[in-house]
Structures are given as C-alpha cells and as structure tokens.
Design an enzyme around this catalytic site. Structure first.
Site, PDB file in Angstrom:
ATOM      1  N   ASP A 286     -60.138  -0.278   9.444  1.00 22.07           N
ATOM      2  CA  ASP A 286     -59.325  -1.304   8.798  1.00 22.07           C
ATOM      3  C   ASP A 286     -59.733  -1.345   7.326  1.00 22.07           C
ATOM      4  O   ASP A 286     -60.770  -0.812   6.945  1.00 22.07           O
ATOM      5  CB  ASP A 286     -59.577  -2.640   9.496  1.00 22.07           C
ATOM      6  CG  ASP A 286     -58.802  -3.786   8.869  1.00 22.07           C
ATOM      7  OD1 ASP A 286     -57.640  -3.569   8.484  1.00 22.07           O
ATOM      8  OD2 ASP A 286     -59.360  -4.892   8.760  1.00 22.07           O
TER       9      ASP A 286
ATOM     10  N   ARG B 235     -49.123  -1.127   6.232  1.00 26.26           N
ATOM     11  CA  ARG B 235     -48.178  -2.024   6.913  1.00 26.26           C
ATOM     12  C   ARG B 235     -48.048  -1.691   8.397  1.00 26.26           C
ATOM     13  O   ARG B 235     -46.945  -1.702   8.939  1.00 26.26           O
ATOM     14  CB  ARG B 235     -46.804  -1.972   6.235  1.00 26.26           C
ATOM     15  CG  ARG B 235     -46.748  -2.578   4.853  1.00 26.26           C
ATOM     16  CD  ARG B 235     -46.981  -4.061   4.902  1.00 26.26           C
ATOM     17  NE  ARG B 235     -46.765  -4.711   3.601  1.00 26.26           N
ATOM     18  CZ  ARG B 235     -47.190  -5.921   3.303  1.00 26.26           C
ATOM     19  NH1 ARG B 235     -47.866  -6.631   4.193  1.00 26.26           N
ATOM     20  NH2 ARG B 235     -46.962  -6.459   2.126  1.00 26.26           N
TER      21      ARG B 235
ATOM     22  N   PHE C 214     -41.746 -11.796  -1.716  1.00 23.08           N
ATOM     23  CA  PHE C 214     -42.196 -10.399  -1.667  1.00 23.08           C
ATOM     24  C   PHE C 214     -41.924  -9.829  -0.273  1.00 23.08           C
ATOM     25  O   PHE C 214     -42.126 -10.487   0.726  1.00 23.08           O
ATOM     26  CB  PHE C 214     -43.698 -10.325  -1.958  1.00 23.08           C
ATOM     27  CG  PHE C 214     -44.262  -8.930  -1.915  1.00 23.08           C
ATOM     28  CD1 PHE C 214     -44.352  -8.176  -3.074  1.00 23.08           C
ATOM     29  CD2 PHE C 214     -44.689  -8.361  -0.716  1.00 23.08           C
ATOM     30  CE1 PHE C 214     -44.864  -6.886  -3.031  1.00 23.08           C
ATOM     31  CE2 PHE C 214     -45.196  -7.085  -0.663  1.00 23.08           C
ATOM     32  CZ  PHE C 214     -45.288  -6.353  -1.834  1.00 23.08           C
TER      33      PHE C 214
ATOM     34  N   GLY D  88     -52.851  -3.322   7.570  1.00 22.60           N
ATOM     35  CA  GLY D  88     -51.608  -4.086   7.522  1.00 22.60           C
ATOM     36  C   GLY D  88     -51.196  -4.422   6.112  1.00 22.60           C
ATOM     37  O   GLY D  88     -50.144  -5.030   5.889  1.00 22.60           O
ATOM     38  N   ASP D  89     -52.010  -4.016   5.125  1.00 17.84           N
ATOM     39  CA  ASP D  89     -51.727  -4.352   3.729  1.00 17.84           C
ATOM     40  C   ASP D  89     -50.639  -3.456   3.152  1.00 17.84           C
ATOM     41  O   ASP D  89     -50.301  -2.417   3.707  1.00 17.84           O
ATOM     42  CB  ASP D  89     -53.004  -4.207   2.901  1.00 17.84           C
ATOM     43  CG  ASP D  89     -53.114  -5.288   1.846  1.00 17.84           C
ATOM     44  OD1 ASP D  89     -52.058  -5.739   1.365  1.00 17.84           O
ATOM     45  OD2 ASP D  89     -54.238  -5.674   1.512  1.00 17.84           O
TER      46      ASP D  89
END
Length: 954
Positions: free
Chosen positions: A392, A733, A537, A620-621
């Site tokens: 992660d 993502r 966003f 997930g960024d």
C-alpha cells in the site's frame, strides 16, 4: 452464537421496505450478525482433527499406530507412536482453539454493539446482530455505522452528514454524504415511523464507490447513488445525528464483501515435505516388499527345517502368509525414516524463529513503543523466499502527512532560502522559520522558510492575495472550532488540508461553511462568499472548481488540479475558447506539496531491489500522487528507459496500450533477442521469459478502471507479462478486492512467494491473499494488523524481516531438514541390511528404548541447536550483500535434488555403520575360543557408532 447466515439463491435485485419487517423477511435476507470464527464447541474436535489429518504425515502415523495394535504384525510397542502423535495433535489443537477463541471474542464484541432502532414508533436499543434489512436506525456523532444504510435525514441543513471511511478505504479524511431532498425533512420520530418507502437496488456486491437504486414513495420514484449511502465500517463525524434505512446487513455489506476469506497458509517447504513423505512411503513399501519376499523364500527354503525349534504362529499356515505379515512388521520398523519427532522439531524451530523476531530491538519503534510481532509460527522460512512485495502507499510508504514546501505565484518562486552570497541554503543551514505571530488563527505546527512570501502578502500584492483566496475557497474541507480561535480542519485528502492550512497561516483563514456560503477571514476581516456551485475532484476531471459570488457581487470561478490538466486549458490551442468567453482562466500559481516518506523507505526499496525482490505499489490514491511517491522512494527514476501509463476506459483501449508497451520493450535497443516475431505470436511462457530478459529499466502505471479490464480472464496474462517485465509497477485507484486479485494473479501464474504489506482495513483482502501478510501498526486502526502474519510499525523494518530473519529461517530450516533426513535414513537402513542376516524375521538391530529415544534424546539437541541458532554470516553481512538472499528465491538449499543427496549419504552411512561392526564381530573369538560378541554387544556397538557419526556430521 446465533446462526449468522443462511445459504440463499443469488439475488438479482434487493427490495427493502421501511418499517415493514414482515414484508422484508419473506426475502430471507442475511441478518446483521457476522461470523469470522471457524469452529464452535460441537464442531471443534471433529473439524480440527479432520483438518489436521489433511497433513499426509499425520494420516501416515495414524495408519502406523493401527498396525502396531495388531499383535501378529507389530514388533514394537504401540506407545512409540501414540505418545508423540497425541502430543502433536494436542499442541496444534490448543493453538487453533486459542486463535478461534479470539475470533469468537471479536465477533461477539461487534455483534453485541448497541444501536438505536425505530420499532413501533419509538427508538429502542438493539444489538447490531438483531438489526434487520428495512429497519430505520439512528446514529449519533462518532458512532460506527452498523450496516449499509440509505441516508434519510440528519441534523445538518439539507440532509448533509460527514463520515470517516478509514476502515473501508484506508483514507482518514472526511467525506460528505447527503440525503435526497424528499427524505431530508424526516427529522422527527413520528414522521419517520410513518415512512413506508421501498428501495429497489442492486444486489450485494463489493464495489465501494458505486451504488445504484431507486426509492419508491408516495407514487413517485427517486434515483439513489453512492452519495446517499452510509457504509458499514464508516464513522459519523461532525454531525449530531442522522437516520438511515438498512439496505444491506451483515455478510451482504460492502465491508464484509471486501474482507476476503481467511485462508490457511502453508509454506512451499511444507508442500514439498508432503510430497517427500509420499515418496518415502513408496520407498518404504518397496523395502518392505523386498524383505517380505526374502522372508517368504527363507521360510520356504530354510525355515521349514527348524519348525521344531521355531514353529510358526497359530495364524500362520504358509511361507507366503509369513511373508505377508513380515511386510507389515517391516513397515512399522522402518517407519523411522520419517519419525513424528520431525514435525515436533519443525514447530519448535519455527517457534524459536518467531521469538527472535519478537525480541529484535532493531525492529522496535521507540516513538510508538511498538515491537515487531510474529503473529504466526508457520511461515518464517518463507520470509527467505519472497520474490514479489505488494505494498500500500498511504501510511505504509508514507507518513500520510502533507507539507506545503514551495509555491510559484505570477511567475515568481517562493520556498527556497538563499544565504548572503546568493547560494541556496540546505535544510540544516536554514535560519529560523517564518514568524506567523501576526495571525492569531495561524496553525503553530505549520513551518515555512521563505519570508519573502509573507512580505508579499503583507504588502497587499494582488496576485498573492488572489492565490491564497483560491486556496481558502476551492476545497471541501470542514472546519471545527472547539475553543475560540482553535480551528481543526477535516479534509478529504491530506494535500487539500495542507493547502488550506497554508492559506490560513498566510492570512486567508477558512473559518466556516454552510451548503450555500463560505466564510473566510482575509487578513483579519471576515468575508462571506456565496457558494454557487462545486465541481468536485474525480479521477476523470483531475481538478476541482468552485463558483462563488463575492460581497461586491462579482462571480468568480476558482479551479485547482493536476498541472497536466490545467496547463492544457491554458495552452495557446485554446485561444478560440478563450476569445469566446468574457472571463477566462488565468493562471495564479502552482504549489509543491510533499507527502513525507517514512524514514528509510528509499533505502529499503533499493536494498530489496538488489535482492531481486520486485515491488508493486497498489494504492487507492490518485495517479499523480502515486507517481510522485514512486519518484520520491526511488521506485521510479529519470534514468528509466520508459514509464508506461495505462489509462484506457475500454477493453480494447487497455489491450492496445499493453500491446504497445510490450512492443516498445521488444523493439528497444536494450532488448535481448531483438527482431523476434510479434509478441502475440509467441507462446505465453516464451514471451514472459523473453520480456523479463529485457535489459532496459521500465515501469508500469495503471489506473483502477483500466486494471478492472486487465484482470479479466482473457487479458490477465497480457497484463501479467507486461507488468513482470517492468522493474516497478504502480496500480492507482484500486479497490480492496482488486488488490487481492492482483496478488492472486501473480501467485497463480508466477509460482513465486508473495508478500503483501499495508496498514488499513482496505489492505486486509490483499494481506489475506498473499503467501505472507504484513501489517503496519499505523494511523488507520488495527484491522490490517489483526489480519496479518507479521506486524511492525515502519516499512523500513521489512528489509530486516526478509534479509536477516527470513534468510536465516530459510537457511536453518533447510539445513535442519537435510540433516534430519540424513540421520534417520542412516539409522533406519541398518534394519534393512540386518534383515538379510536374521532370516528376514523383522528382528530389530537396536534395543526398543534406543529406537524410541534416538530422535527425542540421543540426537535431538545438536540438530535443534543448529536449526534455531545457526548463522552462516553475521547479520550485517546479510544487509550489506543482499544477493545472499537469492538462494531462497531459487529454492536451492532444500529441494528434491538435495533430498536425494541426503538420502544417498544416509544410505552410505548405514552401510558403513552395519557392515564394519559386522565384519569385526562376525569371526572374532576370545582367547578361550568362545564367540567375542553376542547380539546385544553388536547392537550397542552399532548404536554408539551411529550416534557419534551423525553428531559429528552437524
């Protein structure tokens, strides 16, 4: 515990009617009870024994025990097998029972949490496990959401509420949810009790960012989206209360759908040992057959002459049947080639290795007072064989702390500090940070080193003021003022919080917001802007915009976003668009935000890369942030041949981008074997080997929506071939389930040992799927730690876990197994040779107690000491020379070839141990002419020689 879930046919759609349990019960939806435990009181013994006898060795020893209970067959007492077997089964059962007890305890703690449920027109306290689909429940500030809810109303205007989703996606920031207008006014109990709307929506699934459904109420229908839902695992923040309608409960919630199944993890050495046990058993059968045939022949040719002295047992009526019984007798005698003490010793050694990890002071975090912890004892040697690390990003590689370092306003750069000679000052040479004492609302933790920016603000520079005005208005941050002048910002992302905090310190203080207004204190003066629109966003727009009306009545559009996106909109090619609008976009400035890496991350990644370990980041960024971190931690470098970015939205686009990436790697001047035919024409295995031999350094960056297509069955191999040829892979993502799917893909096709490391609940599936799961005890709760096999507080400790503890554990275990098989073949094969000299009668060479104690007493301590303490090189050398790690990845120290070498050496030793004493004693006589040695003297001589020889071999 109550039954938590029933087997139901798959749903096509979900229907839930508010305040109507009778209607909802006919669909047999799952209750809100969760169950992660494996056993209960009734099923523990049979299920646990069944699982333990899945081990080939345990079944083998049970079979031997049954044979030893037959008097006509056994030449050894039954206690030689039953005592160690029961001991092993009991120790394992106690360990499994303890683990499951804690799972039961955790389940009960969650299931017995209290929730306020609207029943018969009044709020009643109910346990979470008793909440049903269709119930309306009330949540209060800082409470966990009990189930997946449709938000009906809240204490905030327009039905807004704020939630924290760290347990779901690992992000500690707050998110906004809003009730649909038609239900947002249902704030009092009486109106909610009369609410009889029906929700028709998608069936249970694991998509955290998607929900589609329709609310039918008062002969009208209203569309529902993810913005109208509160998911189980979220926490209500900054909202006094809210009401929600339960849509999914228990195992149907998106949190549980993403949690993944708990898998029983076994090492490659365990799997190999199962195969070897089968081979040894086959070898044992062959030896038994040879000796049984010898017994039948001997009894037929020779034994019949001695019937008066050596009569057959009553049940034996022929030489053939005598040979048959002899076969089973020899199976019992020769079973010591794989004694049960092997498995006891393996567990003792693994336990010792686990304690070494727990006691390692160099993996102790002083700041958090957190030691490293081996949460399992079964995977230690696999730590020395890892080839792929899946990590992660947020909270694992980084501290999740964003810092406003620099900015550029109207073409001028701020943030660098220069000395008196005009040279750029380094961090250690910098003067005192900027003094913000003029601003009583400034954040005292904020540091900035360039005083010229504050001077420009104080002088009233219009460009600087407009720049910070944008930062204070264009965001979704929530402000909380616990005491006068003490502001606390809750941001959807750490970088957004850093920008708003920077504006706050430079005199543009975001103070409060309502759905229609934003209040900012500009250089001490309160200014309220009317909020006309928010364009939030998302992953496609990659920017955020707000439209506001200032007190003078002028309407402004403020926009911030990724540089690549905004610069396109300022490009000369957009002149036609600019000329047709009165107020076009003007570039105010740019910011440089740094997410602080954890200490030692770049060095750790560099060291692991030198050890031939490939590191993939699954986050997930958003893409820009993930790529920037990739450069910061040296996964990505400017020296790389090329960084491939896959962003296709369709199957065809993704396949084409992957194909182009492979072609570029094949066509590059670095490629080995340049000029091969089109990659699609090569076989999968050949293409993978060719691509991985490419000498250039490549990286792959792929988005979540592209990854969804890439993981489909007809494209997963293309994705894997491309990714494995790259030095670095970054997936952005991605959902928790996609993380697990990527790990599973590599496990399935690469046959390599995988390790997953993360710190949030969104990493649990990945941690459970990998061969080895590591949890970082960080800022995002303990879900990842609870699901992990190993845990510590900082990513940098991973290098020590793998290169020191992992490598030593693998080395020690391999040496132990090689030696153990050697000494037991040397011990057991003496019986085989003796069979040819005792009429194949299944007579043992050694005393019965020596057979029982050989592995437990006589040869136990040297091999255990080697297995627990052996070091080929000091720990510093393991870190200095990471290439020493590669033998484990290639499985060089214990494999089928090494096993056969050990067996050959053991058989050779047994030949010497039997025939040399036999040759000495066979014809030797005393001075008086009597025989020098009897059977017992010979047995003691062989046994003593054997113990000395195998001990010296250590």
């Amino acid at each position: 515990m109550a039954l938590c879930a029933k087997k139901r046919p798959p749903e096509e759609e979900r229907r839930a009617r508010a305040n109507d349990r009778e209607y909802n019960e006919k669909f047999q939806y799952a209750s809100n009870c969760i169950k992660t435990s494996k056993y209960n009181i009734l099923t523990f013994l049979p299920v646990n024994l069944f699982e333990q006898f899945q081990e080939v060795a345990n079944t083998y020893f049970l079979f031997l025990l049954i044979l030893q209970l037959i008097p006509q067959v056994s030449s050894l007492s039954w206690f030689t097998t039953i005592v160690p077997l029961v001991l092993v089964l009991a120790i394992t059962a106690v360990k499994d029972a303890t683990d499951d007890y804690f799972r039961h305890k955790s389940d009960n703690q969650v299931n017995n949490r209290q929730s306020q449920v609207l029943i018969n027109g009044s709020l009643q306290q109910e346990q979470w496990m008793n909440v049903c689909v269709g119930d309306i429940i009330k949540l209060e500030n800082n409470q966990f959401v009990a189930a997946d809810l449709l938000l009906l109303s809240s204490s905030e205007p327009h039905g807004l509420c704020y939630i924290e989703t760290a347990e779901l996606d690992g992000e500690t920031n707050m998110k906004v949810r809003q009730a649909i207008p038609v239900t947002s006014e249902l704030g009092d109990i009486s109106r909610l009790a009369k609410f009889d709307g029906e929700v028709v929506c998608e069936p249970p699934n694991n998509k955290l960012d998607r929900f589609s459904g329709t609310l039918y109420w008062k002969e009208s229908k209203f569309p529902l989206s993810n913005q109208n839902t509160l998911l189980r695992g979220c926490v209500l923040r900054n909202t006094e209360w809210c009401f929600g309608l339960v849509v999914f409960a228990g195992p149907d919630t998106k949190l549980m759908q993403n949690s993944g199944r708990t898998k029983f993890k076994r090492t490659s050495i365990d799997r190999l040992m199962n195969t070897l046990v089968l081979w040894i058993f086959g070898f044992l059968v062959c030896m038994g057959v040879i000796l049984a045939i010898g017994n039948a022949i001997w009894e037929h040719e020779v034994g019949t002459r001695f019937q008066a002295y050596l009569p057959w047992d009553e049940a034996v009526d022929s030489a053939f049947f005598s040979g048959f019984l002899s076969f089973w007798s020899y199976i019992i005698i020769l079973n010591t080639v794989v004694p049960i003490s092997l498995y006891v010793s393996v567990e003792v050694i693994r336990l010792g290795h686990s304690y070494f990890i727990n006691w390692d002071k160099k993996m102790f975090c002083v700041k958090r007072r957190t030691p490293a912890e081996a949460r399992t004892t079964t995977l230690n040697e696999e730590l020395g064989q890892v080839e792929y690390v899946f990590s992660d990003k947020t909270g694992t590689l980084t501290q999740n702390i964003m810092v406003f370092n620099k900015c550029s306003i109207s073409g001028r750069s701020y943030g660098d500090v220069f000395d008196v000679l005009g040279h750029k000052a380094e961090l250690g040479e910098r003067p005192e940070p900027v003094d913000f004492s003029f601003n009583p609302l400034a954040d005292k933790k904020f540091l900035f080193w360039d005083p010229t920016l504050l001077e420009a603000v104080k002088m009233g520079d219009p460009h600087t003021h407009e720049f910070f005005r944008l930062l204070s208005l264009c965001h979704t941050v929530m402000s909380e003022e616990k005491n006068e002048g003490e502001l606390y910002y809750k941001a959807q992302s750490p970088d957004e919080g850093a920008l708003v905090t920077a504006a706050r310190n430079f005199g543009f203080v975001f103070r409060s917001r309502t759905p229609k207004t934003i209040t900012v204190y500009e250089m001490g003066i309160a200014v309220t802007y009317q909020l006309l629109a928010i364009l939030d966003f998302n992953n496609i727009r990659k920017r955020m915009s707000v439209i506001v009306r200032n007190p003078e009545g002028r309407i402004r559009l403020y926009c911030k976003g990724a540089d690549t996106i905004l610069l396109d909109r300022l490009h000369p090619s957009t002149q036609e668009l600019l000329s047709t609008t009165t107020d076009h976009l003007n570039l105010l400035g740019a910011t440089a935000i740094e997410d602080k890496l954890q200490q030692g991350v770049p060095e750790t990644i560099a060291l692991l890369t030198l050890a031939n370990i490939k590191i993939w980041v699954l986050t997930g960024d958003k893409q820009e942030t993930a790529v920037n971190i990739g450069y910061s931690c040296k996964m990505l470098t400017d020296d790389m041949t090329e960084v491939f970015v896959v962003t296709g939205h369709t199957v065809l686009e993704v396949r084409e981008e992957l194909r182009k990436a492979r072609e570029k790697m094949m066509d590059s001047p670095y490629a080995v074997g340049n000029g091969l035919p089109c990659p699609e024409k090569c076989s999968s295995a050949k293409l993978t080997s060719v691509l991985e031999a490419v000498a250039g350094e490549y990286a792959l960056v792929i988005n979540g929506h592209s990854l969804a297509h890439a993981l489909e069955a007809d494209m997963e191999l293309e994705f894997l071939e491309t990714a494995c040829a790259c030095k670095a892979v970054i997936c952005c993502r991605v959902t928790p389930l996609q993380k697990a799917q990527v790990v599973e893909l590599v496990k399935k096709h690469k046959k390599a040992v995988t390790l997953a490391i993360g710190d949030g609940a969104n990493d649990v599936s990945m941690i459970k799927t990998a061969h080895i799961g590591v949890g970082i005890s960080g800022q995002e709760g303990i879900q990842a730690v609870l699901a992990s096999d190993y845990s510590f507080s900082q990513f940098k400790f991973l290098q020590r876990l793998l290169l020191v503890h992992g490598r030593w554990s693998y080395l020690r275990m391999c040496k132990f197994l090689c030696y153990f098989f050697y000494k037991n073949f040397a011990f057991t094969m003496v019986h085989f040779w003796f069979g040819f000299f005792c009429g194949f009668s299944a007579q043992t060479v050694y005393d019965q107690y020596f057979i029982t104690l050989y592995n437990i007493v006589y040869t136990s301590l040297p091999v255990l000491a080697m297995g627990v303490f052996d070091q080929d090189v000091p720990e510093q050398r393991s870190m200095e020379y990471p290439k020493l790690y590669e033998p484990g990845q290639l499985n060089l120290l214990f494999n089928k070839r090494e096993f056969f070498i050990c067996i050959a050496q053991g058989i050779y030793t047994s030949v010497l141990m039997f025939f040399i004493p036999y040759g000495v004693f066979a014809e030797a006589t005393r001075d008086d002419g009597t025989q020098l040695a009897d059977y017992q003297s010979f047995a003691v001589t062989v046994a003593t020689s054997l113990v000395i020889v195998v001990s010296v071999q250590v």
